[in-house]
Design an enzyme around this catalytic site. Structure first.
Site, PDB file in Angstrom:
ATOM      1  N   GLU A  41       0.753  -1.541  -0.503  1.00  0.00           N
ATOM      2  CA  GLU A  41       0.387  -0.013   0.074  1.00  0.00           C
ATOM      3  C   GLU A  41       0.869   1.309   0.320  1.00  0.00           C
ATOM      4  O   GLU A  41       1.543   1.276   0.765  1.00  0.00           O
ATOM      5  CB  GLU A  41      -1.024  -0.477   1.391  1.00  0.00           C
ATOM      6  N   ASP A  45     -13.603   7.370   7.125  1.00  0.00           N
ATOM      7  CA  ASP A  45     -14.157   8.020   8.367  1.00  0.00           C
ATOM      8  C   ASP A  45     -15.045   9.005   8.503  1.00  0.00           C
ATOM      9  O   ASP A  45     -14.926   9.923   7.540  1.00  0.00           O
ATOM     10  CB  ASP A  45     -12.782   8.413   9.239  1.00  0.00           C
TER      11      ASP A  45
END
Ligand code: FAD
Length: 299
Positions: free
Chosen positions: A18, A110
């Site tokens: 990532e 989020d």
């Protein structure tokens, strides 16, 4: 013992990496040096994160497109439901598909008001990650969709059952793989996996592994996301705040131990949170048997 990742029969492990999209020219240089160093290890895919609230939408896109154009890596674009109507999110997916992207990491994201506050979906947006997964799969059956998984349960989940309900909904919607939130205690991963398999969820659940270049910074970051940092781990970095070189050696030892123990117990796929740095991830991949030019040695 639970079969770890039944969809991956090979004995040799698979790795994926990532990255996050760079903000400045200097960060851009660092990222591409990192990619140049790690690409010869032939990871299964590399993913690029999507900044909180969609803040990096264009930078994520640019990084993904450059990966497609300039490397032979398979890029996976992270995408969240936050702060945008469905039409905008759909446009992002369409642009990716047109550019040749065939792997998306689909997330809810989020709350814009900060982790720990209530998540309020955009009035015209996707309400859950499962809704986003379903939409991508319905529009493009050739896009592979990965989702998140939480060995310590997501901080918003009342309990593990509720948490695994959400994972099950994402799999029902068409997700084919999950990547876990970072964890440091392997037992948490194995216990979680037992629960997931007991629920009949059989997709690969890749452990998300984070080599900690800077323990203090990493601890504050992962703790906010609900990851426990065990005392034994903190003790290993004790007194090293001003000693980056020793910290790096300790970090390499810690993460090598974690990964090798997972591999010994049959884990065959590893996802590394690289933080856009190559050195520790390269070394650990080497320990797992990965050599440049895609060569593999049984570790
Ligand atoms: P989900 O898995 O959909 O849900 C998480 C939790 O929210 C559930 O377990 C449950 O407690 C609650 N919940 C969700 N839906 C419902 C419902 N219908 N009813 C009741 N409760 C519900 N964030 C970014 O901004 N950008 C990124 O690129 C990014 N990449 C990530 C990659 C990985 C591998 C992981 C593990 C996380 C990543 N995150 C990223 C963080 C993620 O956005 C946050 O953890 C966010 O709070 C939850 O998103 P999710 O898709 O994991 O949520």
């Amino acid at each position: 013992m639970t079969e770890i990742n039944p969809a991956t029969p090979t004995k040799l492990p698979n790795i994926s990496f990532e990255f996050f999209p760079p903000k400045t020219e200097e960060m851009d240089r660092t990222l591409w040096e990192t990619i140049e160093r790690l690409a010869p290890l032939a990871p299964s895919f590399v993913s690029v994160t999507y900044g909180a609230g969609g803040s990096t939408r264009e930078r994520t896109h640019a990084t993904i497109v450059r990966l497609l154009k300039e490397t032979s890596l398979i890029p996976a674009a992270h995408l969240t439901c936050v702060g945008a109507p469905k039409s905008e999110i759909d446009d992002v997916v369409t642009r990716y598909h047109e550019a040749g992207v065939r792997h998306i990491v689909a997330l809810r994201g989020d709350p814009t008001t900060g982790i720990g506050t209530e998540y309020i979906p955009h009035p015209d947006g996707y309400k859950t990650s499962a809704d986003l997964v379903a939409s991508i799969r319905k529009r493009y059956s050739d896009i592979d969709v990965t989702v998140s998984a939480y060995p310590e349960k997501h901080p918003e989940s009342a309990d593990f059952d509720a948490d695994i309900d959400v994972l099950a909904a994402k799999v029902d919607a068409g997700a084919t793989r999950a990547i876990t939130q970072v964890f440091f205690d392997n037992d948490l991963y194995f216990r979680y996996l037992d629960k997931v398999r007991a629920r009949g969820i059989d997709i690969p659940v890749l452990p998300g592994i984070m080599p900690m270049h800077n323990f203090k910074q990493a601890r504050s970051f992962v703790t906010r996301a609900g990851t426990t940092v065990p005392d034994w781990l903190a003790a290993k970095f004790d007194g090293l705040d001003d000693d980056a070189e020793t910290r790096k050696l300790v970090a390499a030892t810690v993460v090598a131990g974690q990964v090798q123990k997972l591999a010994k117990h049959g884990v065959s796929d590893f996802h590394f949170y690289t933080m856009n740095r190559a050195d520790l991830v390269f070394a650990i991949s080497h320990l797992l048997g990965f050599r440049p030019n895609g060569a593999r040695k049984a570790a």
